[in-house]
Write a protein that holds these residues in place. Structure first.
Motif, PDB file in Angstrom:
ATOM      1  N   GLU A  96     -21.374   2.628  67.742  1.00 15.51           N
ATOM      2  CA  GLU A  96     -20.426   3.525  67.085  1.00 15.51           C
ATOM      3  C   GLU A  96     -20.729   3.614  65.588  1.00 15.51           C
ATOM      4  N   SER A  97     -20.393   4.772  65.024  1.00 18.26           N
ATOM      5  CA  SER A  97     -20.812   5.073  63.651  1.00 18.26           C
ATOM      6  C   SER A  97     -20.219   4.104  62.623  1.00 18.26           C
ATOM      7  N   VAL A 116     -26.715  11.940  67.936  1.00 21.13           N
ATOM      8  CA  VAL A 116     -25.304  11.556  67.846  1.00 21.13           C
ATOM      9  C   VAL A 116     -24.555  12.242  68.989  1.00 21.13           C
ATOM     10  N   ASP A 118     -20.655  12.868  70.435  1.00 22.69           N
ATOM     11  CA  ASP A 118     -19.217  12.754  70.197  1.00 22.69           C
ATOM     12  C   ASP A 118     -18.466  12.707  71.521  1.00 22.69           C
ATOM     13  N   SER A 124     -17.973   8.688  66.606  1.00 23.06           N
ATOM     14  CA  SER A 124     -19.239   9.179  67.134  1.00 23.06           C
ATOM     15  C   SER A 124     -20.133   8.012  67.542  1.00 23.06           C
TER      16      SER A 124
END
Ligand SMILES: CC(C)(COP(=O)(O)OP(=O)(O)OC[C@H]1O[C@@H](n2cnc3c(N)ncnc32)[C@H](O)[C@@H]1OP(=O)(O)O)[C@@H](O)C(=O)NCCC(=O)NCCS
Length: 135
Positions: A96-97, A116, A118, A124
């Motif tokens: 995860e970002s 990436v 979502d 993201s």
């Protein structure tokens, strides 16, 4: 001091003490996807490497127990997994970002962002890959 080895069914209860991920660890162990890190006879972390992602090696899970972090255990588990990919050109993973610890680890080991996605979780999901050998 640090020993890495394929997990065995009897490791599940020790893994459960610090596991944060959903999934059936015992089934993954039986498929030989889990490597554990033992630090002085304590199961201190594990990594899951599978090939369900377009038949490519994919590191799906990596956790190091609180109290054992920042000793190089995750780095060792990642390198051990890479060494299992004796014939692969690339290895993949995602995080995860917001996961700065994991992103720094991946950067240190030479992984590059490759996409990436979502709507999997709240944040993201960033995918990474690393070239293991040239085609
Ligand atoms: C991410 C995680 C696996 C790292 O485990 P670890 O054993 O502490 O990591 P290492 O000691 O091998 O660290 C290797 C490198 O990762 C980076 N890193 C690890 N923890 C970090 C932190 N808290 N802050 C900044 N960088 C960090 C650093 O680049 C570090 O190298 P350095 O020590 O030379 O600076 C651990 O924090 C964890 O279990 N987090 C929860 C689960 C998770 O998020 N898993 C990843 C997604 S699947």
């Amino acid at each position: 001091m640090l020993e890495l080895r394929p997990a065995e069914g009897s490791d599940v209860s020790a893994i459960d003490e610090f596991d944060i991920f959903l999934g059936d660890r015992l089934a993954e162990i039986q498929r030989r996807e889990i490597i554990v890190a033992e630090w002085d006879n304590t199961i201190a972390g594990y990594i899951r490497l599978h090939r369900d992602f377009f038949a490519k090696p994919f590191i799906a899970l990596l956790v190091v127990k609180d109290g054992f972090r920042r000793r190089g255990i995750a780095e060792s588990l990642m390198k051990y997994s890479e060494e299992l990919c004796t014939k692969d050109e690339r290895i993949f993973t995602s995080t995860e970002s917001y996961n700065i610890e994991m992103i720094r680890l991946l950067d240190k080991l030479g992984y590059k962002p490759c996409g990436v996605v979502d709507h999997i979780q709240k944040e993201s999901e960033i995918f990474f890959s690393k070239v293991l050998r040239l085609p």
